[in-house]
Design an enzyme around this catalytic site. Structure first.
Site, mmCIF file in Angstrom:
data_model
loop_
_atom_site.group_PDB
_atom_site.id
_atom_site.type_symbol
_atom_site.label_atom_id
_atom_site.label_comp_id
_atom_site.label_asym_id
_atom_site.label_seq_id
_atom_site.Cartn_x
_atom_site.Cartn_y
_atom_site.Cartn_z
ATOM 1 C CG HIS A 198 -0.367 0.236 2.533
ATOM 2 N ND1 HIS A 198 -0.066 -0.776 3.405
ATOM 3 C CD2 HIS A 198 0.001 1.380 3.155
ATOM 4 C CE1 HIS A 198 0.442 -0.265 4.516
ATOM 5 N NE2 HIS A 198 0.491 1.052 4.374
ATOM 6 C CG ASP A 229 0.098 -4.199 2.860
ATOM 7 O OD1 ASP A 229 0.295 -3.596 1.781
ATOM 8 O OD2 ASP A 229 0.001 -3.617 3.953
ATOM 9 C CB SER A 308 3.268 1.575 6.095
ATOM 10 O OG SER A 308 2.135 1.885 6.874
#
Length: 456
Positions: A198, A229, A308
């Protein structure tokens, strides 16, 4: 006493004769008798000899000061005579007596004394300054040896951070809505970098990798797996320092961890925490996008937007997870922040997917060969996950499972929602054999299922 009386007095009388009038003694001379000689035949001068005047005899003493003198004793008293000038002996210096100091010695003593006084004054002044000066207040405790935690040993948090930071990068990619920024870490010396899907999914150009030393390089996308992911990008650099991988299956709740990345665009940020839970099954994704399932490592290390794709490392500096999701109390569309609940993809799963992407350009998805109710279905009141359908030639059918069976445990982990079964299955690699405990009717049975890869 018989015979002639001799004493040390000056008032004397001649025996058997007419008393002569007393005469006071003359200084330095012997008293004279009636015949002009020394009285009573004084020593050294025979009685009746020629008179001797003006001479001093050492035999005469100061009898006037003698308290035991007989006042009637017929002898003489000698009074001291002042010395005659010119006859005194020359003075002789005593070599043992201290000599008068010369000028050089006086100056040397003064200089030494001044140096000693200055040194003593400086030492006292420093002591008073250290201990608070004129106020006398002592600030702080006496210096002691630094505690172990402050010595920055390789196994300390500071030592672990110093080891891992050179391998952590910032990933930046431009898109229609602006620039997306996240984190990543170097997986190989030839330039492969692992990050979240993402982070780069919305980009319309090449990602840029910013290294720990501030330098940057463009990167190309090797492959992406939206359902897990995980994405892999590559920079054209050699000699990079890759991270060391750990074993996420050997973690225990309470293990110390560090989260490293670029939260809120603050590069090279390190936060510390513990593993607060394991196999926390997650279902995540944006509206209209892919749904992601994984059994996450839960941590209370502070993780925010920008973390992230960054590494979660253990106490030895080995990567055991990829930071991916945080829990938030804000409403949809609002900026979320850390509340102490963050989730990372286990590194065993992420490493396997990375190898698939580097090797084939895409990742395999692990399946059990059965269908479960959708997200809106109500959970079973008795626990477990009911199988809606079982593929005839799939792994579940091969182990004897049927539609309607309720799976209670997978590899020892209890199940309560459909998300649990999907996330736990995808944690394992294709070909893994897992134990399934299920209920059929009123009986509980066990089966060994060999998981497979979905052909997609």
């Amino acid at each position: 006493m018989g015979g002639t009386d001799v004493t040390d007095g000056w008032d004397w009388r001649q025996p058997a004769a007419t008393p002569a009038p007393p005469q006071p003694p003359v200084a330095g001379r012997a008293p004279l008798g009636t015949h002009g000689g020394p009285a009573g035949g004084a020593r050294g001068v025979p009685g009746g000899g020629p008179a001797t005047t003006g001479t001093t005899s050492p035999w005469w003493s100061d009898a006037l000061a003698d308290p035991w003198r007989d006042p009637t004793a017929p002898t003489a008293v000698v009074l001291p005579v002042a010395p005659v000038r010119g006859t005194e002996p020359e003075p002789v210096a005593d070599p043992d007596l201290p000599r008068r100091p010369v000028l050089r010695q006086v100056l040397l003593v003064a200089v030494v004394a001044a140096l000693l006084a200055g040194t003593l004054g400086g030492a006292l002044g420093y002591a008073f300054a250290v201990r608070g000066g004129a106020g006398g207040t002592v600030l702080g405790a006496p210096p002691q040896e630094a505690p172990v935690a402050a010595q920055r040993r390789p196994d300390s948090l500071a030592g672990v951070a110093a080891k891992v930071l050179p391998s952590v990068v910032t990933v930046r990619v431009g898109g229609h809505a602006g620039t997306s920024e996240g984190s990543g870490f170097i997986a190989s010396a030839d330039g492969h970098v692992i990050t979240n899907d993402h982070v780069i999914a919305g980009g319309n150009g090449k990602p840029t990798v910013i290294f720990n030393d501030g330098s940057s390089a463009p990167a190309s996308v090797v492959g992406q797996d939206p359902e897990s992911d995980i994405a892999v990008i590559k920079v054209s650099r050699t000699g990079l320092r890759p991270v060391e991988f750990g074993d996420s299956d050997s973690l225990a709740v309470g293990d110390p961890v560090l989260a490293i990345g670029s939260p809120l665009s603050l590069a090279n940020t390190v936060t510390a925490g513990i593993v607060s839970a394991l196999d926390r099954t997650m279902r995540a994704g944006e509206p209209g996008g892919p749904v992601r399932y994984y059994a996450a490592i839960q941590t209370d290390a502070a993780v925010n937007h920008g973390n992230s794709g960054g590494p979660l490392v253990d106490g030895a500096g080995r990567v055991i997870g990829v930071n991916s999701t945080i829990k938030s109390l804000v409403a949809d569309g609002q900026e979320a922040g850390n509340i102490g609940l963050a989730f990372a993809i286990p590194i065993n799963q992420a490493k396997r997917i990375t190898q698939d992407i580097i090797g084939t350009g895409k990742a395999r998805r692990t399946v059990i060969g059965a269908e479960v109710p959708g997200p809106g279905a109500a959970p079973s009141s008795t626990g477990g996950v009911r199988l809606v359908a079982v593929e005839p030639s799939g792994p579940a059918a091969g182990a004897g499972l049927k539609a309607g069976d309720v799976v209670l445990r997978l590899a020892g982990r209890p199940l309560s929602e459909p998300t649990d079964l999907i996330a736990l299955v995808r944690k394992f690699a294709p070909g893994s054999v897992v134990t399934v405990e299920y209920r059929r009717g009123s009986s509980v049975q066990n089966a060994s299922v060999t998981l497979a890869a979905d052909a997609k």
